[in-house]
Design a protein around this motif. Structure first.
Motif, short mmCIF file in Angstrom:
data_model
loop_
_atom_site.label_atom_id
_atom_site.label_comp_id
_atom_site.label_asym_id
_atom_site.label_seq_id
_atom_site.Cartn_x
_atom_site.Cartn_y
_atom_site.Cartn_z
N ARG A 18 0.83 -1.21 0.00
CA ARG A 18 0.00 0.00 0.00
C ARG A 18 0.86 1.26 0.00
O ARG A 18 0.54 2.25 -0.67
N ASP A 19 1.98 1.23 0.75
CA ASP A 19 2.89 2.38 0.74
C ASP A 19 3.49 2.59 -0.65
O ASP A 19 3.64 3.73 -1.11
N ALA A 20 3.85 1.49 -1.31
CA ALA A 20 4.42 1.60 -2.66
C ALA A 20 3.41 2.17 -3.64
O ALA A 20 3.74 2.99 -4.50
N ALA A 21 2.15 1.75 -3.51
CA ALA A 21 1.11 2.26 -4.40
C ALA A 21 0.92 3.76 -4.22
O ALA A 21 0.78 4.50 -5.20
N ARG A 22 0.93 4.22 -2.97
CA ARG A 22 0.80 5.65 -2.73
C ARG A 22 2.00 6.43 -3.25
O ARG A 22 1.87 7.53 -3.79
N LEU A 23 3.20 5.85 -3.09
CA LEU A 23 4.42 6.52 -3.55
C LEU A 23 4.38 6.79 -5.05
O LEU A 23 4.65 7.90 -5.50
N PHE A 24 4.02 5.79 -5.82
CA PHE A 24 4.07 5.95 -7.26
C PHE A 24 2.83 6.64 -7.82
O PHE A 24 2.86 7.16 -8.94
N ARG A 25 1.75 6.65 -7.08
CA ARG A 25 0.62 7.48 -7.49
C ARG A 25 0.99 8.95 -7.40
O ARG A 25 0.59 9.76 -8.24
N ALA A 26 1.72 9.30 -6.37
CA ALA A 26 2.14 10.70 -6.20
C ALA A 26 3.23 11.09 -7.19
O ALA A 26 3.33 12.26 -7.57
N ASP A 27 4.07 10.15 -7.61
CA ASP A 27 5.20 10.46 -8.50
C ASP A 27 5.37 9.33 -9.52
O ASP A 27 6.23 8.46 -9.35
N PRO A 28 4.56 9.31 -10.58
CA PRO A 28 4.68 8.22 -11.58
C PRO A 28 6.04 8.19 -12.26
O PRO A 28 6.51 7.11 -12.65
N ALA A 29 6.69 9.35 -12.41
CA ALA A 29 8.01 9.36 -13.06
C ALA A 29 9.03 8.58 -12.26
O ALA A 29 10.00 8.05 -12.82
N ALA A 30 8.85 8.49 -10.94
CA ALA A 30 9.78 7.73 -10.11
C ALA A 30 9.75 6.26 -10.46
O ALA A 30 10.78 5.57 -10.40
N PHE A 31 8.58 5.74 -10.84
CA PHE A 31 8.50 4.33 -11.20
C PHE A 31 9.26 4.07 -12.50
O PHE A 31 9.92 3.03 -12.64
N HIS A 32 9.18 4.99 -13.45
CA HIS A 32 9.94 4.83 -14.70
C HIS A 32 11.44 4.81 -14.39
O HIS A 32 12.19 4.01 -14.97
N LEU A 33 11.88 5.67 -13.51
CA LEU A 33 13.29 5.68 -13.13
C LEU A 33 13.68 4.37 -12.45
O LEU A 33 14.73 3.79 -12.73
N TYR A 34 12.81 3.89 -11.55
CA TYR A 34 13.10 2.63 -10.86
C TYR A 34 13.16 1.47 -11.85
O TYR A 34 14.06 0.64 -11.79
#
Length: 341
Positions: A152-168
């Protein structure tokens, strides 16, 4: 004794002088006009013959040597020197004529052939290294958040910053590319040996490589849509009906501290007798036997395990029933953290 009389001043050069007196020789005057004209310093005197092919009021090129008459008043050496100077003044054949642009000034500095300055090259390399370090630091931070927090924390993190998931995902792909074999290819080969009618659920699908490589119907779930096929959701709560799929896949996707909840969701959507495929980094397993025993408590039976690779383990389970309530203490995996290089 007879008296000697001196000749008049105008008659000295024509008669021998008296005995004991030095005789003066007349000086030879050089043909300065012709020589200086040959050297190109002064025009020839009006009484000297003009070169063929040259106008007296221009400095244009003369006619070819074989067609021009030999200039009078010049020695053979002077004529050779003049022809040599004319050849040196002519443009070399094929230099400008081959380019088709005619004679002109040389190319200015800084043209396309000029090499970049060493200082600018060093600056670009330094900037690239700094950007690489920043991206690496950001990837390590995101990776730590995924493994030390819940789904759930991961889902909130990437909802707030989708570009971070692309970087990851880019950093993740760079890490896995160094492996001799990618685990997703092992799962692709497994599914190709099974009937294409089997329905598959891919938990943490990434760029949907699995769905693009098999003929099966594949439900793709992840935190950010890297492909139009992806359904964005929390891996502990996927939008599928109970007992609706034949194969559930976790390929390097068992992240988060709520593993029991995530694997319990896989049990919920699997049909009885359905297959669970798990590919995970080998160094994450503290005790592989304790992990397999905990999977039994979650309603799974171990079918096969491939522990031969030092990079990842490949585990196959079959659903034998619903998960039993209560904690599963052996269901622990180390966080996959990367050191700063």
């Amino acid at each position: 004794m007879p008296t000697q009389t001196r000749a008049p001043r105008g008659e000295r050069g024509g008669c021998p002088g008296p005995v004991g007196t030095a005789r003066r020789r007349p000086r030879k005057r050089k043909k300065a006009g012709g020589l200086r004209a040959a050297a190109g310093e002064l025009p020839a005197r009006p009484d000297e013959p003009r070169e063929v092919g040259k106008r007296p009021d221009t400095d244009g090129p003369a006619e070819p040597a074989e067609e021009a008459e030999k200039p009078a008043g010049l020695s053979r050496r002077q004529r050779r020197n003049r022809q040599k100077r004319q050849r040196q003044q002519e443009p070399p054949a094929g230099s400008d004529g081959e380019r088709g642009s005619g004679p002109g000034p040389p190319d200015p500095p800084g043209s396309a052939e000029a090499a970049p300055e060493p200082r600018s090259g060093r600056s670009a390399a330094l900037r690239a290294r700094m950007e690489e370090r920043l991206l690496g630091a950001r990837f390590r931070y995101l990776n730590q958040q995924l493994y030390t927090g819940s789904s759930r924390d991961a889902a909130r993190l990437f909802r707030a910053d989708p570009a971070a998931f692309h970087l990851y995902h880019r950093g993740f792909e760079r890490q896995v590319r160094r492996w001799p074999e990618r685990p997703v290819q092992r799962i692709v080969r497994y599914l190709r040996r099974r009937p294409a009618s089997l329905v598959v659920a891919d938990f943490g699908c990434g760029d949907c490589t699995l769905a693009a490589s098999v003929r099966n119907q594949v439900h793709c779930f992840d935190l950010v849509p890297l492909s139009p096929r992806v359904t964005v959701c929390d891996m502990a709560k996927v939008p599928l009906a109970a007992e609706s799929v034949d194969v559930a896949v976790f390929c390097l996707a068992l992240m988060g501290t709520n593993l029991q909840e995530i694997l319990g969701e896989a049990n919920r959507v699997l049909k009885l007798g359905g297959t669970l495929m798990v590919a995970e980094v080998a160094s994450r397993f503290e005790d592989i036997h304790a992990f397999l025993k905990a999977m039994t408590q979650l309603g799974f039976r171990t079918v096969s395990k491939d522990l031969s690779s030092s990079y990842f383990y490949l585990l196959e389970f079959a659903k034998k029933g619903p998960a039993r309530p209560g904690p599963a203490p052996g269901l622990r995996l180390r966080p996959c953290l990367y050191k700063r290089r």
